[in-house]
Design a protein around this motif. Structure first.
Motif, PDB file in Angstrom:
ATOM      1  N   VAL A  98      49.456  45.498  42.664  1.00  0.00           N
ATOM      2  CA  VAL A  98      48.454  44.431  42.756  1.00  0.00           C
ATOM      3  C   VAL A  98      47.210  44.804  41.950  1.00  0.00           C
ATOM      4  O   VAL A  98      46.603  43.948  41.293  1.00  0.00           O
ATOM      5  N   GLU A  99      46.830  46.076  41.992  1.00  0.00           N
ATOM      6  CA  GLU A  99      45.664  46.509  41.216  1.00  0.00           C
ATOM      7  C   GLU A  99      45.925  46.385  39.714  1.00  0.00           C
ATOM      8  O   GLU A  99      45.016  46.078  38.936  1.00  0.00           O
ATOM      9  N   LYS A 100      47.176  46.576  39.302  1.00  0.00           N
ATOM     10  CA  LYS A 100      47.530  46.388  37.891  1.00  0.00           C
ATOM     11  C   LYS A 100      47.397  44.904  37.524  1.00  0.00           C
ATOM     12  O   LYS A 100      46.927  44.559  36.430  1.00  0.00           O
ATOM     13  N   ILE A 101      47.790  44.036  38.462  1.00  0.00           N
ATOM     14  CA  ILE A 101      47.650  42.588  38.221  1.00  0.00           C
ATOM     15  C   ILE A 101      46.178  42.227  38.062  1.00  0.00           C
ATOM     16  O   ILE A 101      45.816  41.410  37.216  1.00  0.00           O
ATOM     17  N   VAL A 102      45.316  42.846  38.887  1.00  0.00           N
ATOM     18  CA  VAL A 102      43.868  42.624  38.768  1.00  0.00           C
ATOM     19  C   VAL A 102      43.404  42.981  37.353  1.00  0.00           C
ATOM     20  O   VAL A 102      42.657  42.223  36.725  1.00  0.00           O
ATOM     21  N   ILE A 147      44.553  40.367  34.845  1.00  0.00           N
ATOM     22  CA  ILE A 147      43.773  39.123  34.931  1.00  0.00           C
ATOM     23  C   ILE A 147      42.393  39.318  34.322  1.00  0.00           C
ATOM     24  O   ILE A 147      41.901  38.469  33.576  1.00  0.00           O
ATOM     25  N   ASN A 148      41.765  40.437  34.635  1.00  0.00           N
ATOM     26  CA  ASN A 148      40.416  40.706  34.120  1.00  0.00           C
ATOM     27  C   ASN A 148      40.405  40.858  32.599  1.00  0.00           C
ATOM     28  O   ASN A 148      39.413  40.524  31.937  1.00  0.00           O
ATOM     29  N   ALA A 149      41.513  41.355  32.042  1.00  0.00           N
ATOM     30  CA  ALA A 149      41.580  41.586  30.591  1.00  0.00           C
ATOM     31  C   ALA A 149      42.111  40.360  29.837  1.00  0.00           C
ATOM     32  O   ALA A 149      42.149  40.359  28.607  1.00  0.00           O
ATOM     33  N   ARG A 150      42.467  39.325  30.562  1.00  0.00           N
ATOM     34  CA  ARG A 150      43.064  38.140  29.944  1.00  0.00           C
ATOM     35  C   ARG A 150      42.088  37.476  28.976  1.00  0.00           C
ATOM     36  O   ARG A 150      40.924  37.286  29.266  1.00  0.00           O
ATOM     37  N   THR A 151      42.615  37.095  27.808  1.00  0.00           N
ATOM     38  CA  THR A 151      41.783  36.404  26.814  1.00  0.00           C
ATOM     39  C   THR A 151      42.335  35.024  26.472  1.00  0.00           C
ATOM     40  O   THR A 151      41.649  34.214  25.857  1.00  0.00           O
ATOM     41  N   GLY A 152      43.563  34.744  26.860  1.00  0.00           N
ATOM     42  CA  GLY A 152      44.177  33.456  26.542  1.00  0.00           C
ATOM     43  C   GLY A 152      44.681  32.756  27.788  1.00  0.00           C
ATOM     44  O   GLY A 152      44.119  32.886  28.875  1.00  0.00           O
ATOM     45  N   SER A 153      45.760  32.027  27.633  1.00  0.00           N
ATOM     46  CA  SER A 153      46.349  31.270  28.735  1.00  0.00           C
ATOM     47  C   SER A 153      46.899  32.204  29.813  1.00  0.00           C
ATOM     48  O   SER A 153      47.365  33.318  29.524  1.00  0.00           O
ATOM     49  N   TRP A 154      46.860  31.720  31.049  1.00  0.00           N
ATOM     50  CA  TRP A 154      47.447  32.470  32.160  1.00  0.00           C
ATOM     51  C   TRP A 154      48.939  32.718  31.908  1.00  0.00           C
ATOM     52  O   TRP A 154      49.476  33.751  32.304  1.00  0.00           O
ATOM     53  N   TYR A 155      49.605  31.767  31.283  1.00  0.00           N
ATOM     54  CA  TYR A 155      51.049  31.881  31.105  1.00  0.00           C
ATOM     55  C   TYR A 155      51.428  33.009  30.153  1.00  0.00           C
ATOM     56  O   TYR A 155      52.580  33.456  30.155  1.00  0.00           O
ATOM     57  N   HIS A 175      41.695  39.330  49.728  1.00  0.00           N
ATOM     58  CA  HIS A 175      41.508  39.496  48.292  1.00  0.00           C
ATOM     59  C   HIS A 175      42.836  39.880  47.623  1.00  0.00           C
ATOM     60  O   HIS A 175      43.240  39.273  46.624  1.00  0.00           O
ATOM     61  N   TYR A 176      43.517  40.879  48.201  1.00  0.00           N
ATOM     62  CA  TYR A 176      44.778  41.341  47.617  1.00  0.00           C
ATOM     63  C   TYR A 176      45.845  40.248  47.679  1.00  0.00           C
ATOM     64  O   TYR A 176      46.633  40.089  46.744  1.00  0.00           O
ATOM     65  N   CYS A 177      45.872  39.501  48.776  1.00  0.00           N
ATOM     66  CA  CYS A 177      46.866  38.434  48.915  1.00  0.00           C
ATOM     67  C   CYS A 177      46.613  37.330  47.889  1.00  0.00           C
ATOM     68  O   CYS A 177      47.560  36.763  47.326  1.00  0.00           O
ATOM     69  N   LEU A 178      45.355  37.021  47.632  1.00  0.00           N
ATOM     70  CA  LEU A 178      45.029  36.018  46.623  1.00  0.00           C
ATOM     71  C   LEU A 178      45.521  36.471  45.250  1.00  0.00           C
ATOM     72  O   LEU A 178      46.140  35.686  44.511  1.00  0.00           O
ATOM     73  N   ILE A 179      45.278  37.715  44.907  1.00  0.00           N
ATOM     74  CA  ILE A 179      45.711  38.239  43.605  1.00  0.00           C
ATOM     75  C   ILE A 179      47.233  38.189  43.487  1.00  0.00           C
ATOM     76  O   ILE A 179      47.786  37.772  42.457  1.00  0.00           O
ATOM     77  N   PHE A 180      47.918  38.599  44.555  1.00  0.00           N
ATOM     78  CA  PHE A 180      49.383  38.586  44.535  1.00  0.00           C
ATOM     79  C   PHE A 180      49.918  37.177  44.294  1.00  0.00           C
ATOM     80  O   PHE A 180      50.798  36.963  43.452  1.00  0.00           O
ATOM     81  N   TYR A 181      49.369  36.206  45.010  1.00  0.00           N
ATOM     82  CA  TYR A 181      49.888  34.840  44.895  1.00  0.00           C
ATOM     83  C   TYR A 181      49.465  34.168  43.583  1.00  0.00           C
ATOM     84  O   TYR A 181      50.149  33.252  43.109  1.00  0.00           O
ATOM     85  N   LEU A 182      48.381  34.621  42.997  1.00  0.00           N
ATOM     86  CA  LEU A 182      48.041  34.138  41.657  1.00  0.00           C
ATOM     87  C   LEU A 182      49.152  34.506  40.673  1.00  0.00           C
ATOM     88  O   LEU A 182      49.608  33.676  39.874  1.00  0.00           O
ATOM     89  N   ALA A 183      49.596  35.758  40.747  1.00  0.00           N
ATOM     90  CA  ALA A 183      50.676  36.215  39.865  1.00  0.00           C
ATOM     91  C   ALA A 183      51.974  35.481  40.190  1.00  0.00           C
ATOM     92  O   ALA A 183      52.686  35.026  39.275  1.00  0.00           O
ATOM     93  N   LEU A 184      52.279  35.326  41.468  1.00  0.00           N
ATOM     94  CA  LEU A 184      53.516  34.662  41.866  1.00  0.00           C
ATOM     95  C   LEU A 184      53.552  33.207  41.414  1.00  0.00           C
ATOM     96  O   LEU A 184      54.586  32.701  40.971  1.00  0.00           O
ATOM     97  N   SER A 185      52.405  32.525  41.498  1.00  0.00           N
ATOM     98  CA  SER A 185      52.361  31.116  41.089  1.00  0.00           C
ATOM     99  C   SER A 185      52.654  30.964  39.602  1.00  0.00           C
ATOM    100  O   SER A 185      53.301  30.002  39.184  1.00  0.00           O
TER     101      SER A 185
END
Length: 394
Positions: free
Chosen positions: A6-10, A13-21, A57-67
């Motif tokens: 989950v911390e890797k997903i954080v 997300i923080n390093a993202r520069t383009g689309s979520w996809y 907080h962790y659950c939100l991050i997890f489900y962001l990735a899952l979505s």
């Protein structure tokens, strides 16, 4: 191990520069290329290893990735039904509540609206609707989660949206055309003290009416007239339970932006207290001639001399303090239409004031020779007031 994932997903997300996809492949690699039920069960089995105060907080991050992982493969309704009894899912909704309400320094979003430039928030909702895709580039993960929640728990969905302090996600959700909401669901927003929420919801509610009117104007037919009549009845029923002050505020904002309106809007204005109408009118940006001329429909509907006086006073102020000739040229036709509606007493007042102002303009031969700048400005204003006076005495 799951906490590290989950911390890797954080970090992703923080390093993202383009689309979520663009992160979909990396999210899959991090969580494992398994069925979504297995990924959720794996996460659930490790909940006890996360700090309790950070679980939402962790659950939100997890489900962001899952979505993002499941968005193209699984129907939102199917995913929502699978999540109903999951503890992590309910914790995620708590995290989303914290995120939307900006109650945490670590968990909040930075997107901002530019609505401060718009006194008329309905007009801003119109403007924002054209920029939804741009905002969604930054917020798509969160919007996906809310759309999933809507499938399973509408009550919580609206509660979460109402807590959106910055209103960016609120407007994206309403205006991205991916979900159809019942008008009744939006009534609480129509009476909100938050003017962005009230006018954003109103903009959503009025879209079908405007769409039907546009179709009717290009291709008149009996069937479409029936649709319009039905839509107006629905709108009438929606407005019946709204306090008058809220109704007049929304209607006035609408009339300063749109040309077509249901006939009961006019009845609401005609029946409203004149002090309320004046108060709401003064919330518009009447110092700008381009906005001021939109008062035409209000004068036409209300036939109240007090509204005509507001036009007269603001128009005189505009001539004195602005008097931009190019703005005048682009709006003088609309000004003339307003003048044609004015009572004789208001016209007489304007003739007196404009004539007095005209006599004070720097347009003498001395001004032309010595005060060149003032003379140039006065000459432009002279052209405006002379044309305006012609209409007043017609």
């Amino acid at each position: 191990m799951m906490m590290q994932k989950v911390e890797k997903i954080v970090d992703l997300i923080n390093a993202r520069t383009g689309s979520w996809y663009h992160l979909k492949a990396e999210f899959k690699e991090t969580l494992g290329d398994k069925k979504f039920q297995e990924i959720i069960d794996d996460f659930e089995s490790h909940l006890s290893m996360f700090p309790k105060n950070k679980l939402p907080h962790y659950c939100l991050i997890f489900y962001l990735a899952l979505s993002i992982i499941t968005s193209e493969d699984i129907e939102k309704g199917e995913l929502a039904q699978c999540l109903i009894r999951k503890k992590s899912y309910h914790l995620m909704k708590m995290g989303l509540q914290i995120f939307l309400s900006s109650r945490s320094k670590q968990l909040k979003y930075e997107a901002e609206l530019t609505d401060s430039r718009y006194q008329n928030k309905y007009k801003y909702a119109c403007f924002f609707s054209g920029f939804v895709p741009r905002y969604e580039v930054e917020l798509r993960g969160y919007i996906l989660l809310l759309e999933i929640i809507y499938e399973e728990d509408r009550k919580n969905f609206w509660k979460l949206l109402s807590s959106d302090k910055q209103n960016v996600i609120f407007l994206c959700i309403l205006l991205n055309n991916r979900c159809l909401y019942l008008y009744e669901e939006l009534v609480p927003f129509l009476v909100s003290e938050d003017k962005i929420k009230a006018n954003g919801a109103f903009y959503y509610i009025m879209r079908r009416f405007l769409y039907l009117i546009r179709i009717d104007q290009t291709n008149y037919n009996k069937e479409n007239q029936q649709y319009i009549t039905k839509e107006i009845q629905i709108l009438t029923d929606i407005f019946r339970g709204i306090p008058q002050e809220n109704k007049i505020s929304l209607i006035m904002n609408y009339l300063f932006e749109e040309r077509s309106y249901p006939s009961f809007f006019a009845l609401e204005i005609q029946q409203a207290n004149i002090e309320l109408i004046e108060s709401v009118l003064r919330e518009q940006n009447l110092n700008d001639l381009r906005n001021l001329v939109r008062i035409h429909e209000i004068i036409k509907i209300s036939k109240k001399i007090e509204i005509e006086e507001i036009f007269a006073n603001y128009f005189l102020d505009w001539v004195r303090n602005n008097g931009n000739f190019y703005i005048w040229e682009n709006n003088k036709g609309a000004v003339k239409e307003v003048v044609q509606l004015l009572h004789c007493s208001i016209k007489e007042k304007l003739i007196k004031c404009v004539t007095s102002y005209k006599d004070k303009l720097y347009i003498s031969s001395f001004d032309r020779q010595v005060r060149h700048v003032l003379f140039g400005q006065a000459k432009e204003k002279m052209n405006i007031v002379e044309e305006f006076l012609e209409w007043l005495v017609e």
